[in-house]
Design a protein around this motif. Sequence first.
Motif, short mmCIF file in Angstrom:
data_model
loop_
_atom_site.label_atom_id
_atom_site.label_comp_id
_atom_site.label_asym_id
_atom_site.label_seq_id
_atom_site.Cartn_x
_atom_site.Cartn_y
_atom_site.Cartn_z
N TRP A 15 11.95 57.53 19.32
CA TRP A 15 11.90 56.57 18.05
C TRP A 15 11.12 55.32 18.54
N THR B 35 7.60 56.40 18.16
CA THR B 35 7.19 56.95 16.89
C THR B 35 6.94 55.75 15.79
N ASP C 37 3.93 54.19 16.45
CA ASP C 37 2.55 54.91 16.30
C ASP C 37 1.59 54.60 15.03
N GLU D 81 2.79 54.48 6.73
CA GLU D 81 3.66 55.71 6.48
C GLU D 81 4.97 55.57 7.16
N THR D 82 6.18 56.25 6.61
CA THR D 82 7.40 56.10 7.26
C THR D 82 7.54 56.59 8.85
N LYS E 145 8.47 58.44 11.80
CA LYS E 145 9.10 59.95 11.94
C LYS E 145 10.32 59.74 12.90
N TYR E 146 11.49 60.61 12.49
CA TYR E 146 12.75 60.60 13.18
C TYR E 146 12.60 61.92 13.71
N GLN E 147 11.75 62.26 14.68
CA GLN E 147 11.74 63.35 15.77
C GLN E 147 11.81 63.35 17.20
#
Length: 165
Positions: free
Chosen positions: A17, A20, A23, A160-161, A163-165
Amino acid sequence: MDSKTQLLKQFDLLDRWFKTALDNLSDKETNQRIDPKMNHIKYIAGHLFHTNYVFARFAGVKAEPKWSDLFAGQGKTKALDNYPYPDINEIIDEWEKLFPQVRAGLSNLSEEILNKQVPSPIAQSGIFDSTIRDLWTFLNYHQAYHIGQIGLLRKGLGKETMKYQ
């Protein structure tokens, strides 16, 4: 699943997290406040990085803290405008150097060490006691909280939001 395994999984997730959340942000963007009363992303990222030294201490990792004068704990520093902070990529690079060492140290903690009592202000909350395990739990939540702040600031910068990956 035992609690140490859960804490390690959370710690690993926070690593992803953190990266990202940052990012596709330029150094200039991370140093920009969206409101004068709010910290900028670079300050929060540096604070998150600095918290890894707390993890390092109880994980038995010898690491010389960087940028303590800029990113120390609550009330000790503040985000400064027009200040020559390290580049955001330098903060990320230092995170990536320290994280695997701290992760290895955490994975080697015994139950005896996890249950060891340590002086900690988190015990005053009445939610946690003063064990290494509870300090680790608190710090994982601390990291997630600040990563969420970066996620909101990203949106404030029109990005952009996260990413929760």
